[in-house]
Write a protein that holds these residues in place. Structure first.
Motif, PDB file in Angstrom:
ATOM      1  N   VAL A 129      -8.716   8.003   8.082  1.00  0.00           N
ATOM      2  CA  VAL A 129      -9.350   7.816   9.386  1.00  0.00           C
ATOM      3  C   VAL A 129     -10.686   8.542   9.410  1.00  0.00           C
ATOM      4  N   ILE A 130     -11.457   8.262  10.449  1.00  0.00           N
ATOM      5  CA  ILE A 130     -12.711   8.972  10.712  1.00  0.00           C
ATOM      6  C   ILE A 130     -12.510   9.775  11.991  1.00  0.00           C
ATOM      7  N   ILE A 131     -12.883  11.041  11.958  1.00  0.00           N
ATOM      8  CA  ILE A 131     -12.755  11.907  13.137  1.00  0.00           C
ATOM      9  C   ILE A 131     -13.941  11.650  14.059  1.00  0.00           C
ATOM     10  N   GLU A 132     -13.658  11.420  15.336  1.00  0.00           N
ATOM     11  CA  GLU A 132     -14.702  11.116  16.312  1.00  0.00           C
ATOM     12  C   GLU A 132     -14.918  12.228  17.331  1.00  0.00           C
ATOM     13  N   THR A 133     -14.451  13.414  17.055  1.00  0.00           N
ATOM     14  CA  THR A 133     -14.606  14.530  17.977  1.00  0.00           C
ATOM     15  C   THR A 133     -15.207  15.708  17.230  1.00  0.00           C
ATOM     16  N   SER A 134     -15.639  16.697  17.971  1.00  0.00           N
ATOM     17  CA  SER A 134     -16.257  17.857  17.325  1.00  0.00           C
ATOM     18  C   SER A 134     -15.632  19.154  17.828  1.00  0.00           C
ATOM     19  N   HIS A 135     -14.328  19.307  17.614  1.00  0.00           N
ATOM     20  CA  HIS A 135     -13.694  20.578  17.961  1.00  0.00           C
ATOM     21  C   HIS A 135     -14.377  21.722  17.208  1.00  0.00           C
ATOM     22  N   MET A 136     -14.871  21.417  15.990  1.00  0.00           N
ATOM     23  CA  MET A 136     -15.540  22.410  15.146  1.00  0.00           C
ATOM     24  C   MET A 136     -16.744  21.764  14.473  1.00  0.00           C
ATOM     25  N   ASP A 137     -17.682  22.590  14.031  1.00  0.00           N
ATOM     26  CA  ASP A 137     -18.823  22.077  13.271  1.00  0.00           C
ATOM     27  C   ASP A 137     -18.319  21.332  12.041  1.00  0.00           C
ATOM     28  N   GLY A 138     -18.932  20.200  11.735  1.00  0.00           N
ATOM     29  CA  GLY A 138     -18.587  19.445  10.542  1.00  0.00           C
ATOM     30  C   GLY A 138     -17.401  18.527  10.698  1.00  0.00           C
ATOM     31  N   MET A 139     -16.853  18.459  11.894  1.00  0.00           N
ATOM     32  CA  MET A 139     -15.677  17.628  12.108  1.00  0.00           C
ATOM     33  C   MET A 139     -16.056  16.184  12.458  1.00  0.00           C
ATOM     34  N   LYS A 140     -16.994  16.015  13.391  1.00  0.00           N
ATOM     35  CA  LYS A 140     -17.348  14.659  13.848  1.00  0.00           C
ATOM     36  C   LYS A 140     -17.922  13.849  12.687  1.00  0.00           C
ATOM     37  N   GLY A 141     -17.321  12.668  12.471  1.00  0.00           N
ATOM     38  CA  GLY A 141     -17.764  11.785  11.404  1.00  0.00           C
ATOM     39  C   GLY A 141     -17.097  12.048  10.061  1.00  0.00           C
ATOM     40  N   ALA A 142     -16.279  13.080   9.985  1.00  0.00           N
ATOM     41  CA  ALA A 142     -15.615  13.413   8.722  1.00  0.00           C
ATOM     42  C   ALA A 142     -14.491  12.426   8.426  1.00  0.00           C
ATOM     43  N   GLU A 143     -14.323  12.127   7.143  1.00  0.00           N
ATOM     44  CA  GLU A 143     -13.195  11.315   6.706  1.00  0.00           C
ATOM     45  C   GLU A 143     -11.972  12.225   6.631  1.00  0.00           C
ATOM     46  N   ALA A 144     -10.829  11.708   7.080  1.00  0.00           N
ATOM     47  CA  ALA A 144      -9.613  12.512   7.109  1.00  0.00           C
ATOM     48  C   ALA A 144      -8.430  11.684   6.634  1.00  0.00           C
ATOM     49  N   ILE A 145      -7.387  12.394   6.254  1.00  0.00           N
ATOM     50  CA  ILE A 145      -6.121  11.764   5.897  1.00  0.00           C
ATOM     51  C   ILE A 145      -5.066  12.310   6.842  1.00  0.00           C
ATOM     52  N   ILE A 146      -4.285  11.423   7.429  1.00  0.00           N
ATOM     53  CA  ILE A 146      -3.207  11.824   8.330  1.00  0.00           C
ATOM     54  C   ILE A 146      -2.077  12.443   7.504  1.00  0.00           C
ATOM     55  N   VAL A 147      -1.693  13.663   7.853  1.00  0.00           N
ATOM     56  CA  VAL A 147      -0.583  14.325   7.155  1.00  0.00           C
ATOM     57  C   VAL A 147       0.617  14.537   8.073  1.00  0.00           C
ATOM     58  N   GLY A 148       0.473  14.199   9.348  1.00  0.00           N
ATOM     59  CA  GLY A 148       1.585  14.287  10.282  1.00  0.00           C
ATOM     60  C   GLY A 148       1.236  13.608  11.587  1.00  0.00           C
ATOM     61  N   ALA A 149       2.239  12.964  12.213  1.00  0.00           N
ATOM     62  CA  ALA A 149       2.056  12.305  13.515  1.00  0.00           C
ATOM     63  C   ALA A 149       3.276  12.648  14.369  1.00  0.00           C
ATOM     64  N   PHE A 150       3.036  13.186  15.580  1.00  0.00           N
ATOM     65  CA  PHE A 150       4.122  13.725  16.383  1.00  0.00           C
ATOM     66  C   PHE A 150       4.006  13.293  17.843  1.00  0.00           C
ATOM     67  N   ASP A 151       5.149  13.089  18.459  1.00  0.00           N
ATOM     68  CA  ASP A 151       5.236  12.683  19.859  1.00  0.00           C
ATOM     69  C   ASP A 151       5.443  13.923  20.714  1.00  0.00           C
ATOM     70  N   THR A 152       4.487  14.231  21.578  1.00  0.00           N
ATOM     71  CA  THR A 152       4.566  15.451  22.379  1.00  0.00           C
ATOM     72  C   THR A 152       3.617  15.371  23.565  1.00  0.00           C
ATOM     73  N   ASN A 153       3.474  16.470  24.266  1.00  0.00           N
ATOM     74  CA  ASN A 153       2.470  16.626  25.315  1.00  0.00           C
ATOM     75  C   ASN A 153       1.380  17.544  24.770  1.00  0.00           C
ATOM     76  N   ALA A 154       0.140  17.125  24.947  1.00  0.00           N
ATOM     77  CA  ALA A 154      -0.999  17.913  24.470  1.00  0.00           C
ATOM     78  C   ALA A 154      -1.746  18.495  25.662  1.00  0.00           C
TER      79      ALA A 154
END
Length: 183
Positions: free
Chosen positions: A66-91
């Protein structure tokens, strides 16, 4: 002779303190405020709370790119990522004063239901005060916080390489579905 020993002792003490101040966890980086001017744990444990349930049918499956579309941290937005976990919860986005004396953090995204003390399983309302048991950032664990926003969602743990270069980030917690897109 005694003054020479005192001077040597003082120099050794200064050296030890200087060395201690220069060492630390190299996996932490500075980010900008609202998370981003504090140190955030980049690579963290893949361990998840025991009562966190895997999402049965996530939009992005484990192993998806996937491509990250947020910038929680510098260098995050636009970065390529691999999903390593998916969870059902409240955020939750929270505001809190770190336990280490740093300035108040506003609208930190995200902590999840299972990372809050005595949160139960119902969605908590904005304005509710909670105690955080997550250590995504320095001073977060044990901090008192106020919920800014809440949403039931699928949260994702990802590995990614920052667009700013540097070491790959492993097991970043958490991104929501609307913060990533298919590669």
């Amino acid at each position: 002779m005694k003054s020479k020993k005192s001077i040597i002792g003082i120099l050794l003490l200064v050296f030890a303190l200087t060395l201690a101040a220069c060492t630390g966890n190299n996996e932490k980086t500075n980010t900008k405020v609202n998370d981003e001017d504090m140190s955030m744990d980049h690579s963290v444990s893949a361990e998840i709370p025991a009562d966190l349930k895997e999402e049965e049918n996530p939009k992005y499956k484990v192993g998806s790119k996937v491509i990250i579309e947020t910038s929680h941290m510098d260098g995050m937005k636009g970065a390529e990522a691999i999903i390593v976990g998916a969870f059902d919860t409240n955020a939750y986005a929270i505001s809190y004063t770190p336990t280490n004396g740093e300035e108040k953090v506003k609208n930190h995204k995200w902590v999840i239901q299972q990372e809050l003390v005595d949160a139960g399983d119902k969605l908590l309302k904005p304005g509710k005060e909670v105690k955080v048991m997550a250590s995504h950032m320095e001073g977060m664990y044990g901090a008192n916080a106020k919920i800014d926003s809440a949403e039931p969602t699928t949260v994702y743990m990802v590995n990614y390489k920052p667009t700013t270069g540097g070491k790959a980030v492993e097991n970043h917690k958490w991104l929501t579905e609307n913060e990533i897109k298919a590669e």
